[in-house]
Design an enzyme around this catalytic site. Sequence first.
Site, PDB file in Angstrom:
ATOM      1  N   CYS A  16      -5.971 -37.535  54.470  1.00  0.00           N
ATOM      2  CA  CYS A  16      -6.264 -36.546  53.414  1.00  0.00           C
ATOM      3  C   CYS A  16      -5.222 -35.423  53.375  1.00  0.00           C
ATOM      4  CB  CYS A  16      -7.646 -35.943  53.636  1.00  0.00           C
ATOM      5  SG  CYS A  16      -8.923 -37.185  53.578  1.00  0.00           S
ATOM      6  N   HIS A  71      -7.758 -30.141  48.634  1.00  0.00           N
ATOM      7  CA  HIS A  71      -8.003 -31.580  48.725  1.00  0.00           C
ATOM      8  C   HIS A  71      -9.456 -31.824  48.332  1.00  0.00           C
ATOM      9  CE1 HIS A  71      -8.883 -35.484  50.158  1.00  0.00           C
ATOM     10  NE2 HIS A  71      -9.577 -35.048  51.199  1.00  0.00           N
ATOM     11  N   ASN A 121     -13.121 -38.842  46.302  1.00  0.00           N
ATOM     12  CA  ASN A 121     -12.073 -38.425  47.247  1.00  0.00           C
ATOM     13  C   ASN A 121     -10.992 -39.498  47.242  1.00  0.00           C
ATOM     14  OD1 ASN A 121     -10.498 -37.935  49.499  1.00  0.00           O
ATOM     15  ND2 ASN A 121     -12.226 -37.477  50.863  1.00  0.00           N
TER      16      ASN A 121
HETATM   17  O1  UT7 Z   1     -11.539 -36.067  53.045  1.00  0.00           O
HETATM   18  C1  UT7 Z   1     -11.537 -35.942  54.440  1.00  0.00           C
HETATM   19  C2  UT7 Z   1     -12.517 -34.950  54.884  1.00  0.00           C
HETATM   20  N1  UT7 Z   1     -13.849 -35.360  54.550  1.00  0.00           N
HETATM   21  C3  UT7 Z   1     -14.801 -34.473  54.517  1.00  0.00           C
HETATM   22  O2  UT7 Z   1     -14.529 -33.316  54.716  1.00  0.00           O
HETATM   23  C4  UT7 Z   1     -16.211 -34.952  54.282  1.00  0.00           C
HETATM   24  C5  UT7 Z   1     -17.146 -34.149  55.126  1.00  0.00           C
HETATM   25  N2  UT7 Z   1     -18.554 -34.580  55.121  1.00  0.00           N
HETATM   26  C6  UT7 Z   1     -19.287 -34.662  53.988  1.00  0.00           C
HETATM   27  O3  UT7 Z   1     -18.818 -34.461  52.907  1.00  0.00           O
HETATM   28  C7  UT7 Z   1     -20.755 -34.930  54.152  1.00  0.00           C
HETATM   29  O4  UT7 Z   1     -21.098 -34.909  55.528  1.00  0.00           O
HETATM   30  C8  UT7 Z   1     -21.218 -36.280  53.528  1.00  0.00           C
HETATM   31  C9  UT7 Z   1     -21.179 -36.186  52.024  1.00  0.00           C
HETATM   32  C10 UT7 Z   1     -20.365 -37.412  54.024  1.00  0.00           C
HETATM   33  C11 UT7 Z   1     -22.680 -36.580  53.923  1.00  0.00           C
HETATM   34  O5  UT7 Z   1     -23.506 -35.531  53.525  1.00  0.00           O
HETATM   35  P1  UT7 Z   1     -24.524 -34.897  54.575  1.00  0.00           P
HETATM   36  O6  UT7 Z   1     -25.259 -33.859  53.842  1.00  0.00           O
HETATM   37  O7  UT7 Z   1     -23.756 -34.467  55.774  1.00  0.00           O
HETATM   38  O8  UT7 Z   1     -25.504 -36.104  54.878  1.00  0.00           O
HETATM   39  P2  UT7 Z   1     -25.829 -36.832  56.270  1.00  0.00           P
HETATM   40  O9  UT7 Z   1     -24.697 -37.667  56.702  1.00  0.00           O
HETATM   41  O10 UT7 Z   1     -26.380 -35.837  57.223  1.00  0.00           O
HETATM   42  O11 UT7 Z   1     -27.005 -37.795  55.851  1.00  0.00           O
HETATM   43  C12 UT7 Z   1     -28.280 -37.275  55.397  1.00  0.00           C
HETATM   44  C13 UT7 Z   1     -29.179 -38.432  55.039  1.00  0.00           C
HETATM   45  C14 UT7 Z   1     -29.277 -39.494  56.125  1.00  0.00           C
HETATM   46  O12 UT7 Z   1     -30.592 -39.977  56.122  1.00  0.00           O
HETATM   47  P3  UT7 Z   1     -31.675 -39.452  57.212  1.00  0.00           P
HETATM   48  O13 UT7 Z   1     -31.082 -39.795  58.540  1.00  0.00           O
HETATM   49  O14 UT7 Z   1     -31.795 -37.981  56.981  1.00  0.00           O
HETATM   50  O15 UT7 Z   1     -32.887 -40.231  56.863  1.00  0.00           O
HETATM   51  C15 UT7 Z   1     -28.356 -40.588  55.650  1.00  0.00           C
HETATM   52  O16 UT7 Z   1     -28.725 -41.849  56.124  1.00  0.00           O
HETATM   53  O17 UT7 Z   1     -28.661 -39.110  53.876  1.00  0.00           O
HETATM   54  C16 UT7 Z   1     -28.554 -40.516  54.161  1.00  0.00           C
HETATM   55  N3  UT7 Z   1     -27.420 -41.047  53.401  1.00  0.00           N
HETATM   56  C17 UT7 Z   1     -27.507 -41.442  52.126  1.00  0.00           C
HETATM   57  N4  UT7 Z   1     -28.538 -41.518  51.273  1.00  0.00           N
HETATM   58  C18 UT7 Z   1     -28.288 -41.968  50.039  1.00  0.00           C
HETATM   59  C19 UT7 Z   1     -26.127 -41.174  53.803  1.00  0.00           C
HETATM   60  N5  UT7 Z   1     -25.395 -41.664  52.811  1.00  0.00           N
HETATM   61  C20 UT7 Z   1     -26.215 -41.844  51.763  1.00  0.00           C
HETATM   62  C21 UT7 Z   1     -26.026 -42.311  50.458  1.00  0.00           C
HETATM   63  N6  UT7 Z   1     -27.093 -42.361  49.617  1.00  0.00           N
HETATM   64  N7  UT7 Z   1     -24.830 -42.707  49.998  1.00  0.00           N
END
Ligand code: UT7
Length: 335
Positions: free
Chosen positions: A114, A262, A292
């Site tokens: 990235c 980014h 992204n």
């Molecule tokens: O470009 C390089 C740098 N990248 C970044 O900076 C990205 C940084 N991270 C993020 O943007 C976020 O962490 C994400 C968008 C990847 C994820 O968002 P989050 O709010 O951190 O969600 P999470 O990973 O904590 O997941 C929350 C819940 C989980 O379910 P439980 O365990 O709470 O039941 C996941 O299993 O959301 C679930 N989940 C989804 N649900 C529906 C994960 N992916 C999905 C999905 N659709 N696609």
Amino acid sequence: MYNSKIKGLGYYVPDNVVTNDDLSKLMDTNDEWIQERTGIKERRHVVRGTDTTTSMGVKAAKIALERAEIDKDDIDFIVFATLSPDYYFPGPGVLVQRELGIKTVGALDVRNQCSGFVYAVSVADQYIKSGMYKNVLVIGSELHSHGLDMTTRGRAVSVIFGDGAGAAVLTREDDTSKGVLSSHLHSEGQHAEELSLIAPGMGKRWVTDILDEKDSEDVSYFPYMNGQFVFKNAVVRFSEVIMEGLQKNELTPGDIDMLIPHQANLRISQFVQKKFGLSDDQVFNNIMSYGNTTAASIPIALTEAWEAGKVKAGDLVVLAAFGSGFTWGSIIIRW
Ligand code: UT7
């Protein structure tokens, strides 16, 4: 002593639009979750047999060259940033040299995910500042879509990434108060695996392991991201490296005319915007439309901002990125 300046910009994205609803037919996800957590509404995916990382880069580069009014024969060096090269080797830099029919200049491949475009611009800037080269073609291009796990298992990663390319032609600027004022690069390899694609490689997962095992449970050849950990680091490093760049040039956040972050997550951009007290007009986001696109995200966004008249002569433009490695960086430009 010279500066470098961006003289031409271009981008290319494939026509094929993939909405959040489209993805929900492939995996257990939904539009509401994706928009709320990331801001993404849709992204582009290459249709097999049409584009490659290189071909998208070439298309973006042609536009940038035309706008720069620089002939391909006057390009002295190529820098290509990607994490999704056409081949394991050689890298796409030489493929661009071939496709564009550029003479036998050097072609460097940058592997900083990235942060790739920020690293690539910094490299080009140093070559121009030193007087070694006059015109450098910088490309960021990614074809993610066919390397993602499009099942529920991979949903936390695969809904985020999209395909596309952006390019910039950097050229010598005699007035050192204009152009790239400074660049700031960092890395922290301690967290290398927190956002990574382990295989194929010659480290933990050899190519021959994969061929031998044919293990359907093996996810090492799909990207992995520890989302929350990456997010927490991103907001801190984005803020730090923007501030570092401003301080180096004795500027303050109030001096920023346009911040091009980014496009990792709309929530990250909004956090940074709020931290620096910037208005909506001072930060450009397009993650809603493209997801992204890693090394391509900044040049696509910068080109769109420029096309919309939001980047003008005299403006202070800040590029900032954070991603896998971890790597992060910023570029401070007086346009
Ligand atoms: O470009 C390089 C740098 N990248 C970044 O900076 C990205 C940084 N991270 C993020 O943007 C976020 O962490 C994400 C968008 C990847 C994820 O968002 P989050 O709010 O951190 O969600 P999470 O990973 O904590 O997941 C929350 C819940 C989980 O379910 P439980 O365990 O709470 O039941 C996941 O299993 O959301 C679930 N989940 C989804 N649900 C529906 C994960 N992916 C999905 C999905 N659709 N696609």
